[in-house]
Design a protein around this motif. Structure first.
Motif, mmCIF file in Angstrom:
data_model
loop_
_atom_site.group_PDB
_atom_site.id
_atom_site.type_symbol
_atom_site.label_atom_id
_atom_site.label_comp_id
_atom_site.label_asym_id
_atom_site.label_seq_id
_atom_site.Cartn_x
_atom_site.Cartn_y
_atom_site.Cartn_z
ATOM 1 N N ILE A 1 1.931 10.999 3.914
ATOM 2 C CA ILE A 1 2.938 11.539 4.833
ATOM 3 C C ILE A 1 4.284 10.830 4.681
ATOM 4 O O ILE A 1 5.336 11.470 4.678
ATOM 5 N N SER A 2 4.246 9.516 4.538
ATOM 6 C CA SER A 2 5.495 8.754 4.453
ATOM 7 C C SER A 2 6.253 8.994 3.156
ATOM 8 O O SER A 2 7.416 8.593 3.027
ATOM 9 N N SER A 3 5.604 9.652 2.188
ATOM 10 C CA SER A 3 6.249 9.893 0.895
ATOM 11 C C SER A 3 7.060 11.177 0.874
ATOM 12 O O SER A 3 7.916 11.362 -0.006
ATOM 13 N N MET A 4 6.802 12.063 1.806
ATOM 14 C CA MET A 4 7.411 13.392 1.748
ATOM 15 C C MET A 4 8.935 13.338 1.768
ATOM 16 O O MET A 4 9.593 13.948 0.909
ATOM 17 N N ALA A 5 9.504 12.637 2.724
ATOM 18 C CA ALA A 5 10.961 12.609 2.864
ATOM 19 C C ALA A 5 11.632 11.823 1.742
ATOM 20 O O ALA A 5 12.572 12.310 1.104
ATOM 21 N N MET A 6 11.130 10.598 1.506
ATOM 22 C CA MET A 6 11.782 9.730 0.527
ATOM 23 C C MET A 6 11.777 10.333 -0.874
ATOM 24 O O MET A 6 12.806 10.390 -1.547
ATOM 25 N N ASP A 7 10.627 10.802 -1.337
ATOM 26 C CA ASP A 7 10.541 11.360 -2.684
ATOM 27 C C ASP A 7 11.338 12.652 -2.810
ATOM 28 O O ASP A 7 11.941 12.933 -3.852
ATOM 29 N N SER A 8 11.361 13.439 -1.741
ATOM 30 C CA SER A 8 12.098 14.703 -1.788
ATOM 31 C C SER A 8 13.605 14.489 -1.844
ATOM 32 O O SER A 8 14.331 15.298 -2.434
ATOM 33 N N VAL A 9 14.080 13.411 -1.222
ATOM 34 C CA VAL A 9 15.509 13.078 -1.326
ATOM 35 C C VAL A 9 15.887 12.840 -2.786
ATOM 36 O O VAL A 9 16.923 13.319 -3.272
ATOM 37 N N LEU A 10 15.030 12.109 -3.502
ATOM 38 C CA LEU A 10 15.301 11.847 -4.917
ATOM 39 C C LEU A 10 15.218 13.125 -5.741
ATOM 40 O O LEU A 10 16.059 13.364 -6.627
ATOM 41 N N ILE A 11 14.245 13.959 -5.468
ATOM 42 C CA ILE A 11 14.091 15.209 -6.217
ATOM 43 C C ILE A 11 15.266 16.142 -5.975
ATOM 44 O O ILE A 11 15.678 16.890 -6.869
ATOM 45 N N SER A 12 15.839 16.088 -4.761
ATOM 46 C CA SER A 12 16.976 16.974 -4.453
ATOM 47 C C SER A 12 18.177 16.700 -5.348
ATOM 48 O O SER A 12 19.051 17.570 -5.511
ATOM 49 N N HIS A 13 18.232 15.516 -5.942
ATOM 50 C CA HIS A 13 19.357 15.194 -6.832
ATOM 51 C C HIS A 13 19.384 16.092 -8.063
ATOM 52 O O HIS A 13 20.440 16.322 -8.652
ATOM 53 N N PHE A 14 18.216 16.620 -8.455
ATOM 54 C CA PHE A 14 18.164 17.493 -9.619
ATOM 55 C C PHE A 14 18.976 18.771 -9.395
ATOM 56 O O PHE A 14 19.467 19.378 -10.341
ATOM 57 N N LYS B 1 0.835 -1.207 0.000
ATOM 58 C CA LYS B 1 0.000 0.000 0.000
ATOM 59 C C LYS B 1 0.865 1.251 0.000
ATOM 60 O O LYS B 1 0.600 2.213 -0.736
ATOM 61 N N THR B 2 1.914 1.249 0.831
ATOM 62 C CA THR B 2 2.809 2.401 0.913
ATOM 63 C C THR B 2 3.559 2.607 -0.395
ATOM 64 O O THR B 2 3.753 3.743 -0.837
ATOM 65 N N ALA B 3 3.976 1.503 -1.022
ATOM 66 C CA ALA B 3 4.701 1.608 -2.295
ATOM 67 C C ALA B 3 3.840 2.268 -3.366
ATOM 68 O O ALA B 3 4.313 3.112 -4.137
ATOM 69 N N LEU B 4 2.574 1.908 -3.428
ATOM 70 C CA LEU B 4 1.666 2.477 -4.425
ATOM 71 C C LEU B 4 1.456 3.969 -4.195
ATOM 72 O O LEU B 4 1.465 4.769 -5.144
ATOM 73 N N SER B 5 1.268 4.356 -2.931
ATOM 74 C CA SER B 5 1.067 5.776 -2.632
ATOM 75 C C SER B 5 2.325 6.573 -2.920
ATOM 76 O O SER B 5 2.252 7.707 -3.418
ATOM 77 N N ARG B 6 3.479 5.991 -2.636
ATOM 78 C CA ARG B 6 4.729 6.702 -2.901
ATOM 79 C C ARG B 6 4.995 6.836 -4.393
ATOM 80 O O ARG B 6 5.618 7.808 -4.828
ATOM 81 N N PHE B 7 4.551 5.864 -5.164
ATOM 82 C CA PHE B 7 4.720 5.966 -6.618
ATOM 83 C C PHE B 7 3.906 7.146 -7.161
ATOM 84 O O PHE B 7 4.400 7.931 -7.969
ATOM 85 N N LEU B 8 2.662 7.274 -6.700
ATOM 86 C CA LEU B 8 1.822 8.394 -7.130
ATOM 87 C C LEU B 8 2.435 9.712 -6.690
ATOM 88 O O LEU B 8 2.481 10.690 -7.459
ATOM 89 N N ALA B 9 2.906 9.750 -5.435
ATOM 90 C CA ALA B 9 3.515 10.974 -4.914
ATOM 91 C C ALA B 9 4.791 11.320 -5.689
ATOM 92 O O ALA B 9 5.051 12.494 -5.973
ATOM 93 N N PHE B 10 5.569 10.291 -6.043
ATOM 94 C CA PHE B 10 6.812 10.522 -6.777
ATOM 95 C C PHE B 10 6.531 11.096 -8.163
ATOM 96 O O PHE B 10 7.222 12.005 -8.631
ATOM 97 N N ALA B 11 5.501 10.573 -8.816
ATOM 98 C CA ALA B 11 5.132 11.089 -10.144
ATOM 99 C C ALA B 11 4.739 12.558 -10.051
ATOM 100 O O ALA B 11 5.136 13.383 -10.893
ATOM 101 N N ILE B 12 3.984 12.909 -9.014
ATOM 102 C CA ILE B 12 3.594 14.311 -8.827
ATOM 103 C C ILE B 12 4.811 15.167 -8.499
ATOM 104 O O ILE B 12 4.947 16.304 -8.988
ATOM 105 N N ALA B 13 5.716 14.619 -7.694
ATOM 106 C CA ALA B 13 6.937 15.355 -7.340
ATOM 107 C C ALA B 13 7.766 15.656 -8.588
ATOM 108 O O ALA B 13 8.350 16.743 -8.712
ATOM 109 N N LEU B 14 7.839 14.709 -9.510
ATOM 110 C CA LEU B 14 8.582 14.924 -10.754
ATOM 111 C C LEU B 14 7.973 16.069 -11.557
ATOM 112 O O LEU B 14 8.697 16.924 -12.102
ATOM 113 N N VAL B 15 6.662 16.089 -11.635
ATOM 114 C CA VAL B 15 5.980 17.146 -12.400
ATOM 115 C C VAL B 15 6.214 18.512 -11.765
ATOM 116 O O VAL B 15 6.586 19.487 -12.446
#
Length: 319
Positions: free
Chosen positions: A99-112, A52-66
């Motif tokens: 909530i659990s997606s905020m830190a993980m996805d933002s770490v990846l986005i910071s690489h940009f 469940k968490t993986a699916l929500s983080r995938f959606l959050a990650f896609a939005i973070a990329l945009v």
């Protein structure tokens, strides 16, 4: 959680992180260590929660990329623009419950910020880090099997505590001065039930396909019996004397205690209870008020005992 389980979980999560990093390096991805961090953050207590968490983080990650792609390309690759991204992304995550997606996805986005661009190759790099990390997080949880032996141990512990309550009732009926008959044994019983129910729920959530609810339903049955058992306890505590019918009731309670186990269909016990109630009807009338009240308490006790046994009987008929 016991020490053995802590050690096992530590090994599993560590291996997930190490394997994610090694695969990321083999794919020649930038920031390969981040795949290990993603793997660690992706492991949840149960398989269902991890998926469940993986699916929500995938959606959050896609939005973070945009969001990041638009902001960085319009306003530049600066820390201040990253601050704006964080404000928008965190707001969306809180709104959607990610909530659990905020830190993980933002770490990846910071690489940009370090890469200085958000082209196809850069997005591909971050997406692969995400997939590798989350993938190994899910892989680890595939090995979080049902703790069958542990739940059986917890169920047996609960049954033993119920047997003890019944045994103490049989002693108290024959001894109004029985020491420490204050109901504290129910504290231990309720704690045992709580622990067992929690483990049964965890086992249930660690199943992807099989939907075995037996343990959950079994413990719900024992919980219902415990509520009735407490009513029985209250009746016994009110007994002040040892009426003539006390011995047969005490003996039968002891018999229930001895024969109390998960496979007993209680049909013989119900038949025995019916026989005792018949015998009590032909016993001479009480000679004084105290005996009358105590025999009434014993009668109420037997009423509750029948309910106690029928809960088990109905459970087995429906399983």
């Amino acid at each position: 959680m016991n020490k053995k389980q802590i050690f096992i979980n530590t090994v599993k999560v560590t291996l997930a992180a190490i394997m994610a990093i090694l695969v990321a390096k083999a794919l020649k991805l930038e920031f390969a260590v981040s795949a290990g961090i993603v793997a660690i953050l992706s492991v949840q207590p149960t398989k269902k929660e991890t998926l469940k968490t993986a699916l929500s983080r995938f959606l959050a990650f896609a939005i973070a990329l945009v969001i990041s792609g638009i902001l960085f390309n319009l306003l530049g690759f600066t820390v201040y623009v990253f601050f704006i991204y964080l404000a928008i992304f965190i707001l969306i995550c809180q709104w959607c419950g990610w909530i659990s997606s905020m830190a993980m996805d933002s770490v990846l986005i910071s690489h940009f910020l370090s890469l200085g661009k958000t082209g196809f190759l850069e997005i591909k790099n971050e997406a692969l880090l995400f997939v590798v990390g989350v993938g190994f997080g899910i892989f680890v949880n595939l090995f979080l099997h049902k703790k069958t032996d542990y739940i059986e141990e917890l169920k047996n512990q609960t049954d033993e505590k119920i047997k003890l309550v019944l045994h103490r009732m049989s002693l108290r009926i024959l001894n109004p001065d029985f020491a420490d008959y204050d109901g504290t044994c129910f504290d231990s019983l309720n704690q045992s039930l709580f622990t067992a129910k929690k483990q049964a729920e965890e086992n249930f959530n660690n199943q992807f396909t099989s939907r075995d609810t037996f343990d959950t339903r079994y413990l719900a049955m024992r919980e219902n019996q415990t509520k009735v058992l407490y009513e029985m306890f209250k009746s016994v505590r009110q007994i002040k004397t040892v009426p003539g019918t006390a011995q047969m009731v005490a003996d039968f309670l002891e018999k229930v205690s001895v024969e109390y186990h998960k496979d007993n269909d209680v049909q013989d016990l119900l038949a025995g209870l019916k026989e005792i109630r018949s015998k009590m009807k032909i016993v001479p009338l009480p000679e004084n008020r105290d005996e009358f009240e105590d025999r009434a308490n014993l009668f109420t006790l037997l009423e509750r005992l029948q309910e106690f046994l029928e809960i088990k009987s109905n459970f087995l008929k429906n399983n």
